[in-house]
Design an enzyme around this catalytic site. Structure first.
Site, PDB file in Angstrom:
ATOM      1  N   LYS A   1     107.695 -26.985   0.077  1.00 54.06           N
ATOM      2  CA  LYS A   1     108.621 -26.853   1.206  1.00 54.06           C
ATOM      3  C   LYS A   1     109.903 -27.617   0.879  1.00 54.06           C
ATOM      4  O   LYS A   1     109.843 -28.736   0.335  1.00 54.06           O
ATOM      5  CB  LYS A   1     107.961 -27.405   2.469  1.00 54.06           C
ATOM      6  CG  LYS A   1     108.750 -27.160   3.753  1.00 54.06           C
ATOM      7  CD  LYS A   1     107.949 -27.619   4.977  1.00 54.06           C
ATOM      8  CE  LYS A   1     108.674 -27.344   6.287  1.00 54.06           C
ATOM      9  NZ  LYS A   1     107.886 -27.751   7.467  1.00 54.06           N
TER      10      LYS A   1
ATOM     11  N   SER B   1     103.713 -27.088  12.266  1.00 58.63           N
ATOM     12  CA  SER B   1     104.481 -26.336  11.261  1.00 58.63           C
ATOM     13  C   SER B   1     103.727 -25.957   9.994  1.00 58.63           C
ATOM     14  O   SER B   1     104.244 -25.185   9.192  1.00 58.63           O
ATOM     15  CB  SER B   1     105.732 -27.108  10.868  1.00 58.63           C
ATOM     16  OG  SER B   1     106.743 -26.843  11.801  1.00 58.63           O
TER      17      SER B   1
ATOM     18  N   SER C   1     107.489 -24.261  11.078  1.00 63.83           N
ATOM     19  CA  SER C   1     108.641 -24.209  10.218  1.00 63.83           C
ATOM     20  C   SER C   1     108.334 -23.989   8.735  1.00 63.83           C
ATOM     21  O   SER C   1     109.239 -23.664   7.973  1.00 63.83           O
ATOM     22  CB  SER C   1     109.441 -25.498  10.375  1.00 63.83           C
ATOM     23  OG  SER C   1     108.705 -26.610   9.892  1.00 63.83           O
TER      24      SER C   1
HETATM   25  N1  GLN Z   1     107.747 -25.808  16.146  1.00 58.44           N
HETATM   26  C1  GLN Z   1     107.730 -27.206  16.435  1.00 58.44           C
HETATM   27  C2  GLN Z   1     109.161 -27.691  16.568  1.00 58.44           C
HETATM   28  O1  GLN Z   1     110.007 -26.889  16.530  1.00 58.44           O
HETATM   29  C3  GLN Z   1     106.995 -27.943  15.349  1.00 58.44           C
HETATM   30  C4  GLN Z   1     107.793 -28.092  14.124  1.00 58.44           C
HETATM   31  C5  GLN Z   1     107.078 -28.829  13.038  1.00 58.44           C
HETATM   32  O2  GLN Z   1     105.883 -29.044  13.072  1.00 58.44           O
HETATM   33  N2  GLN Z   1     107.859 -29.282  12.077  1.00 58.44           N
HETATM   34  O3  GLN Z   1     109.438 -28.845  16.710  1.00 58.44           O
END
Ligand code: GLN
Length: 485
Positions: free
Chosen positions: A81, A180, A156
């Site tokens: 990532k 994410s 994400s």
């Molecule tokens: N979708 C969640 C957010 O937007 C979690 C994101 C994540 O785990 N990095 O904060």
């Protein structure tokens, strides 16, 4: 999709490379060919590191030829990532603000992968600074779901999940602050693990919300996810929140089953908002676990109902502080202006996307004088209630089960204009982050639209081994069933 030959098990690749039966160069070339075929339509990567991957593979082959053992992931391609620091290699967080910045060091997980013989294949796309659930918030354009290119891969870590699902790499690393790793794993039909907070070093992970962030594996199978987690887990003096105890072996006991375990289906995560086809898959998973000898009952964890609200105060609050460092002086982008203050504003205006700006504003507000107690303070109290409710549930249960995502993969653009609907994608995953506990998403068949459904297994802190054993039971039950992606 559906081409089994692309799903080469990481463990098998490593065994063949270590035994001299396959060359790492050959393995890397095969994966680069798969990438060349489908990457233009999937866009899983911000950058494919083909030259570096070839060089690393040659080195592995030379070591094998010299009689050395390059390690448990010898020659295995891994996608990273793009919020994990790689020395001298652009690390963007899919944000314009880091344009031109080269990290001076490797994240600890990247170092450990190298020591285990793995080959970094490139940096995967994400929602900018990991804020989002669809990978549409990337400054470099969205990633598409390999199962259906009109759908999102989740986020994400959507690039990492899509890379594994498309066979670009047998393994990938993601980060999970509120879901994410697990949510994109569910939407792409792969396994994703959020380890216990502190299990994996965060050194070199670009911070979003430091009390919630955790790095973890994505893989096609539970065994490969366990193998990757074994390699990256363990104490790191460079991360003061890293757990001192040695991490347990995970692969060895994976087929121990669930006989005699007490498993609870979280009632609060099975109700309103969860699509009926997803709910049915979780009920089917509960039946499989019961059939395998677990005692399965409904569990109540009342405070998880407030998880989303608490998260959207705590995570933006921490983000507003963490992202203050992007000021046009220390990292990446600078937009010149007559004074330092106007330069800061011009840089941040040009460098951050809409969602990141929204989070910074929400977080700054929640922390501001006069509102701190009402918002941030209250959210921290809710967090304590969630910790307590989980602790109470784990007096009666060894593991908990829920959906990972309330729906299967949604069409690109469907939620992009409505942040609140997007935030609901993580309603089932956020509670584990607030509690600091581990959770895994394991593919368990498909929904009415034929797209993958993930079942989430939650465990108390440090209980990754038991959690993965239960995931393996679900995986085994699906093996051979028609219609499994
Ligand atoms: N979708 C969640 C957010 O937007 C979690 C994101 C994540 O785990 N990095 O904060």
């Amino acid at each position: 999709m559906g081409d089994e030959s692309t799903y080469l098990a990481a463990g098998e690749i490593a065994a063949a490379v270590r035994g001299g039966e396959r060359s790492a160069v050959e393995v890397v070339e095969e994966h680069l060919a798969v990438i060349a075929g489908r990457e233009p339509e999937v866009h899983a990567f911000n950058a494919v590191g083909d030259a570096q991957a070839r060089m690393a593979a040659e080195l592995i082959d030379r070591r094998v030829a010299a009689g050395e053992d390059p390690g448990p992931l010898a020659g295995v391609p891994v996608a990273l990532k793009d919020n994990l620091c790689t020395a001298g290699v652009p690390t963007t967080c899919s944000s314009r603000i880091l344009e031109g910045w080269l990290p001076p060091y490797d994240a600890t997980v990247v170092t450990r992968l190298g020591l285990a013989g793995a080959i970094a294949m490139g940096k995967t796309n994400l929602d900018e600074f990991a804020m989002g659930s669809s990978t549409e918030n990337s400054a470099f354009g969205p990633t598409r779901n390999p199962h259906d290119l009109t759908r999102v891969p989740g986020g994400s870590s959507g690039g990492s999940a899509a890379a594994v699902a498309a066979g670009f790499a047998p393994l990938a690393l993601g980060s999970d602050t509120g879901g994410s790793i697990r949510q994109p794993a569910a939407l792409c039909g792969v396994v994703g693990v959020k380890p216990t907070y502190g299990r994996v070093s965060r050194y070199g992970l670009i911070a979003f919300a430091s009390s919630l962030d955790q790095i973890g594996p994505l893989a096609p199978t539970v065994a490969d996810a366990a193998l990757l987690l074994e390699v990256i887990a363990g104490h790191d003096p460079l991360d003061s929140t890293s757990i001192p105890e040695p991490s347990p072996s995970l692969v060895a006991g994976l087929d121990a089953g669930v006989e005699g375990l007490r498993i609870g289906v979280v009632a609060e995560l099975m109700g309103e908002g969860v699509a009926p086809d997803v709910r049915r898959r979780v009920e089917a998973a509960a039946e499989v676990l019961a059939g395998a000898g677990a005692k399965v009952e409904e569990a109540e964890v009342p405070a998880v109902a407030y998880g989303l609200s608490a998260y959207y105060l705590i995570a933006p609050a921490e983000a507003s502080s963490n992202l203050a460092r992007y000021d046009g002086v220390r990292y990446g982008l600078r937009v010149d202006a007559p004074t330092t203050a106007t330069m800061n504003v011009a840089t941040r205006t040009a460098g951050f996307g809409a969602e990141v700006k929204r989070r910074i504003m929400l977080g700054t507000y929640a922390l501001s004088a006069g509102y701190y107690d009402a918002y941030y303070g209250k959210a921290q109290q809710v967090r304590t209630l969630i910790v307590r409710d989980f602790a109470a549930a784990y007096e009666s249960f060894d593991l908990l089960v829920s959906p990972t995502s309330p729906t299967t993969a949604f069409p690109l653009g469907a939620k992009a204009a409505d942040p609140l609907t997007m935030y609901l994608s993580d309603v089932c995953t956020i509670p584990s982050n607030l509690a600091g506990d581990p959770a895994v998403s394991v593919p368990f068949g498909v929904g009415d639209d034929g797209l993958p459904v993930g079942v989430q297994i939650l465990a108390p802190a440090l209980a990754e081994a038991t959690m993965l054993q239960a995931a393996a039971v679900l995986e085994d039950a699906m093996a051979g069933e028609a219609g499994t992606p």
